[in-house]
Scaffold this active site. Structure first.
Site, mmCIF file in Angstrom:
data_model
loop_
_atom_site.group_PDB
_atom_site.id
_atom_site.type_symbol
_atom_site.label_atom_id
_atom_site.label_comp_id
_atom_site.label_asym_id
_atom_site.label_seq_id
_atom_site.Cartn_x
_atom_site.Cartn_y
_atom_site.Cartn_z
ATOM 1 N N ARG A 149 0.855 -1.183 0.000
ATOM 2 C CA ARG A 149 0.000 0.000 0.000
ATOM 3 C C ARG A 149 0.891 1.232 0.000
ATOM 4 O O ARG A 149 1.895 1.260 0.720
ATOM 5 C CB ARG A 149 -0.855 0.049 1.279
ATOM 6 C CG ARG A 149 -1.805 -1.095 1.456
ATOM 7 C CD ARG A 149 -2.165 -1.265 2.914
ATOM 8 N NE ARG A 149 -0.978 -1.582 3.723
ATOM 9 C CZ ARG A 149 -0.942 -1.564 5.063
ATOM 10 N NH1 ARG A 149 -2.000 -1.205 5.753
ATOM 11 N NH2 ARG A 149 0.168 -1.873 5.716
ATOM 12 N N LYS A 217 -3.466 -11.361 -6.805
ATOM 13 C CA LYS A 217 -3.333 -9.908 -6.741
ATOM 14 C C LYS A 217 -4.609 -9.191 -7.175
ATOM 15 O O LYS A 217 -5.137 -8.332 -6.457
ATOM 16 C CB LYS A 217 -2.149 -9.478 -7.625
ATOM 17 C CG LYS A 217 -2.018 -8.003 -7.833
ATOM 18 C CD LYS A 217 -1.731 -7.305 -6.528
ATOM 19 C CE LYS A 217 -1.927 -5.829 -6.662
ATOM 20 N NZ LYS A 217 -0.781 -5.057 -6.294
ATOM 21 N N ASN A 221 -7.406 -7.023 -4.823
ATOM 22 C CA ASN A 221 -7.821 -5.639 -5.076
ATOM 23 C C ASN A 221 -9.314 -5.559 -5.399
ATOM 24 O O ASN A 221 -9.993 -4.605 -5.002
ATOM 25 C CB ASN A 221 -6.984 -5.026 -6.202
ATOM 26 C CG ASN A 221 -5.644 -4.530 -5.679
ATOM 27 O OD1 ASN A 221 -5.405 -4.538 -4.466
ATOM 28 N ND2 ASN A 221 -4.763 -4.108 -6.562
ATOM 29 N N PHE A 262 -11.599 -1.182 5.885
ATOM 30 C CA PHE A 262 -12.112 -0.991 4.514
ATOM 31 C C PHE A 262 -13.625 -0.856 4.479
ATOM 32 O O PHE A 262 -14.262 -1.089 3.447
ATOM 33 C CB PHE A 262 -11.603 -2.077 3.562
ATOM 34 C CG PHE A 262 -10.390 -1.599 2.819
ATOM 35 C CD1 PHE A 262 -9.175 -1.471 3.461
ATOM 36 C CD2 PHE A 262 -10.477 -1.206 1.493
ATOM 37 C CE1 PHE A 262 -8.070 -0.975 2.804
ATOM 38 C CE2 PHE A 262 -9.374 -0.712 0.813
ATOM 39 C CZ PHE A 262 -8.168 -0.596 1.480
ATOM 40 N N LEU A 263 -14.224 -0.484 5.619
ATOM 41 C CA LEU A 263 -15.644 -0.127 5.622
ATOM 42 C C LEU A 263 -15.781 1.365 5.903
ATOM 43 O O LEU A 263 -16.719 1.797 6.571
ATOM 44 C CB LEU A 263 -16.411 -0.941 6.674
ATOM 45 C CG LEU A 263 -16.677 -2.409 6.354
ATOM 46 C CD1 LEU A 263 -17.534 -3.057 7.442
ATOM 47 C CD2 LEU A 263 -17.386 -2.581 4.992
ATOM 48 N N GLY A 270 -9.572 5.468 -4.981
ATOM 49 C CA GLY A 270 -8.886 5.997 -6.163
ATOM 50 C C GLY A 270 -7.484 5.442 -6.153
ATOM 51 O O GLY A 270 -7.236 4.387 -5.599
ATOM 52 N N CYS A 273 -3.978 1.923 -8.375
ATOM 53 C CA CYS A 273 -4.191 0.461 -8.418
ATOM 54 C C CYS A 273 -5.657 0.053 -8.504
ATOM 55 O O CYS A 273 -6.085 -0.498 -9.510
ATOM 56 C CB CYS A 273 -3.552 -0.193 -7.205
ATOM 57 S SG CYS A 273 -1.775 -0.100 -7.244
ATOM 58 N N LYS A 276 -7.953 0.963 -11.749
ATOM 59 C CA LYS A 276 -7.525 0.361 -13.028
ATOM 60 C C LYS A 276 -7.466 -1.160 -12.932
ATOM 61 O O LYS A 276 -7.715 -1.861 -13.904
ATOM 62 C CB LYS A 276 -6.195 0.950 -13.498
ATOM 63 C CG LYS A 276 -4.998 0.614 -12.637
ATOM 64 C CD LYS A 276 -3.887 -0.065 -13.406
ATOM 65 C CE LYS A 276 -2.690 -0.291 -12.508
ATOM 66 N NZ LYS A 276 -2.050 -1.566 -12.596
HETATM 67 C C1 UDX Z 1 -4.099 -0.839 -2.813
HETATM 68 C C2 UDX Z 1 -4.091 -2.184 -2.059
HETATM 69 O O1 UDX Z 1 -4.447 -1.976 -0.692
HETATM 70 C C3 UDX Z 1 -2.719 -2.814 -2.139
HETATM 71 O O2 UDX Z 1 -2.719 -4.079 -1.497
HETATM 72 C C4 UDX Z 1 -2.347 -2.975 -3.597
HETATM 73 O O3 UDX Z 1 -1.048 -3.519 -3.703
HETATM 74 C C5 UDX Z 1 -2.421 -1.636 -4.315
HETATM 75 O O4 UDX Z 1 -3.704 -1.059 -4.148
HETATM 76 P P1 UDX Z 1 -3.284 1.639 -2.302
HETATM 77 O O5 UDX Z 1 -3.706 2.001 -3.691
HETATM 78 O O6 UDX Z 1 -1.980 2.152 -1.784
HETATM 79 O O7 UDX Z 1 -3.208 0.038 -2.147
HETATM 80 O O8 UDX Z 1 -4.441 2.159 -1.353
HETATM 81 P P2 UDX Z 1 -5.371 1.614 -0.189
HETATM 82 O O9 UDX Z 1 -4.809 1.982 1.117
HETATM 83 O O10 UDX Z 1 -5.731 0.209 -0.400
HETATM 84 O O11 UDX Z 1 -6.658 2.545 -0.448
HETATM 85 C C6 UDX Z 1 -7.314 2.514 -1.708
HETATM 86 C C7 UDX Z 1 -8.397 3.542 -1.803
HETATM 87 O O12 UDX Z 1 -9.542 3.126 -1.070
HETATM 88 C C8 UDX Z 1 -8.051 4.932 -1.281
HETATM 89 O O13 UDX Z 1 -8.534 5.903 -2.194
HETATM 90 C C9 UDX Z 1 -8.789 5.009 0.028
HETATM 91 O O14 UDX Z 1 -9.128 6.334 0.351
HETATM 92 C C10 UDX Z 1 -10.019 4.187 -0.273
HETATM 93 N N1 UDX Z 1 -10.649 3.612 0.927
HETATM 94 C C11 UDX Z 1 -9.969 2.731 1.700
HETATM 95 C C12 UDX Z 1 -11.942 3.987 1.280
HETATM 96 O O15 UDX Z 1 -12.585 4.794 0.593
HETATM 97 N N2 UDX Z 1 -12.504 3.441 2.395
HETATM 98 C C13 UDX Z 1 -11.852 2.558 3.195
HETATM 99 O O16 UDX Z 1 -12.429 2.115 4.175
HETATM 100 C C14 UDX Z 1 -10.536 2.196 2.836
#
Ligand code: UDX
Length: 447
Positions: A149, A217, A221, A262-263, A270, A273, A276
């Site tokens: 991340r 992977k 995601n 993640f809730l 956005g 990763c 896309k």
């Molecule tokens: C993500 C995956 O977590 C990682 O394992 C993978 O290798 C690459 O993609 P990253 O893009 O760094 O990592 O971001 P992450 O921390 O996962 O957050 C993704 C998006 O989800 C962010 O825009 C974040 O704001 C949003 N998010 C996350 C929410 O809107 N709500 C949540 O509860 C958690």
């Protein structure tokens, strides 16, 4: 071990530095001269906590180098591929142009017995294609996806949750079908040696076939994106029923099978990763004739994009029905905190939509202004938070930086703005405290 890392973006630069921190020798290769110059000087080309310390230690040890010349990778026995696989310009699938070019160049330097280890996120089937391409050179291909991340990249690389290694498996006799071949077993052993400290520390090491490793992977995601869109769908229902999605998420999260992480309902996911990767996964499933299996991911994407529009409509409501010529302070530009990455940033999308409605938008962010200026030059930026808030008709929080969650007092903010209205696009503020200070508070999926 002698390692090369092809591609020095978030993934590759951190990987190369992390490899030297656990005792290996690493050379990072990238076509971008500016990036290689920075990395060679111990500077991180992007905001990533802990990376510069790791780079500087690696360079000082003499075991870490960077170069634009692929021939410098010739001494390595293990070549990691960490190039980007962005969304195609004219489609939903992954663009494998960088990967193809890297492999083509690598073909000129590898020796029989070398391993080529893919870390980039790719459509399932890519590893098998590369294996066919590299087999005549006596090279074994391994697929070893990366789950890092942004903001936690160093920790996620040095001590990952799990290490997945896709190796060649037998397709012959039924009894051995699916079992690693002799080359596959040898490759897995080499990767065990590469990651020895993490494995000794208890990180699970899973050996699979290529397709499973590639799928782990994208499936991870897809699951994370689905979890965020699930709670955002609940937010939509909460909005018409008067429920509070944050309390709903707390209650759901106590169920261990669901979990609270993640809730976080808000303006959605956005970054470089999740968006896309789910689109590329759908595109690949369609190519394979199984588009229906992943059609729900289209809805996941649609829910995600709708939440941005919701934040805009709350700002419009807060301004009494129109933001035209109104001053909007947008707090946040990065796609998430602890990052300067603005790729597919929901924050900048909300800011742009408000500007499109005629608002006088000023955006601030602790880390991402330079990047935002490059991708969204039409917006106005301000580094100072107080100046951003000055005379604002509405404050819109779109990235949950600590500077806004904890650092911004509603009383202080009230002394700067012209109207006390705040849209909390990340449900990250203390609603009661802001209301107590006289603010009209608008959350996402909250009364
Ligand atoms: C993500 C995956 O977590 C990682 O394992 C993978 O290798 C690459 O993609 P990253 O893009 O760094 O990592 O971001 P992450 O921390 O996962 O957050 C993704 C998006 O989800 C962010 O825009 C974040 O704001 C949003 N998010 C996350 C929410 O809107 N709500 C949540 O509860 C958690």
């Amino acid at each position: 071990m002698r390692i090369s890392v092809i591609g020095c973006g978030y993934l590759g630069a951190v990987h190369a530095a992390a490899m030297t921190s656990i005792g290996h020798e690493a050379i990072g290769i990238d076509v971008d001269e500016g990036r290689i110059r920075l990395l060679s000087g111990g500077e991180a080309p992007f905001f990533e906590p802990g990376l510069e310390d790791l780079l500087q230690a690696g360079l000082a040890s003499g075991r870490l180098r960077f170069s634009t010349d692929m021939r410098d990778a010739a001494d390595a026995a293990v070549h990691f591929i960490a190039v980007g696989t962005p969304q195609q310009r004219d489609g939903q699938g992954a663009d494998l142009e960088h990967l193809d070019r890297a492999v083509e160049q690598l073909c000129g330097v590898v020796k029989p017995g070398d391993l080529v280890v893919g870390k980039s996120t790719v459509p399932v089937g890519t590893a098998a294609d590369l294996a066919d391409r590299l087999a005549p050179l006596g090279v074994t291909v391994v697929w070893n996806p990366e789950f890092l991340r942004e903001g936690w990249a160093v920790k996620d690389t040095v001590s990952p949750d799990r290490i997945v290694v896709g190796v060649p498996v037998s397709s012959g006799e039924e009894i051995s079908r699916g079992a690693p071949t002799a080359d596959g077993l040898r490759a897995a052993d080499v990767l065990r040696e590469v990651y020895a400290p993490a494995i000794e520390g208890g990180t699970p090491f899973l050996v699979t076939d290529y397709a499973t490793a590639e799928l782990v992977k994208v499936a991870a995601n897809a699951f994370l994106a689905t979890k965020v869109s699930f709670i955002n769908a609940m937010a939509e229902i909460a909005e018409i029923t008067g429920a509070d999605v944050t309390r709903l998420a707390d209650a759901l999260g106590h169920d261990e099978r669901i979990g609270r992480r993640f809730l976080g309902a808000g303006i959605g996911f956005g970054g470089g990763c999740l968006p896309k990767d789910i689109r590329a996964f759908v595109a690949r499933a369609e190519e394979l004739g199984r588009g229906s299996a992943l059609s729900f991911l289209r809805e996941v994407d649609a829910i995600n994009l709708r939440r941005r529009e919701r934040a805009v409509s709350l700002a419009v409501r807060a301004c009494g029905g129109s933001v035209y010529e109104r001053r909007v302070a947008v707090l946040g530009a990065a796609f998430k905190p602890h990052s300067d990455d603005v790729r597919d940033s929901p924050a900048l999308d909300v800011a742009s939509r408000l500007r499109g409605l005629g608002a006088r938008v000023t955006v601030t962010d602790p880390a991402a202004i330079d990047n935002a200026r490059r991708t969204h030059p039409q917006l106005d930026y301000e580094t100072d938070l107080d100046s951003t808030l000055n005379d604002a008709d509405v404050v819109v929080v779109v990235t949950e930086w600590d500077e806004y969650r904890r650092g911004l007092s509603p009383e202080h903010a009230a002394s700067l703005v012209s109207a006390r209205a705040v849209v909390d696009g990340r449900n990250c503020l203390d609603a009661a405290a802001w209301r107590a200070a006289g603010w009209k508070y608008y959350g996402m999926g909250r009364p």
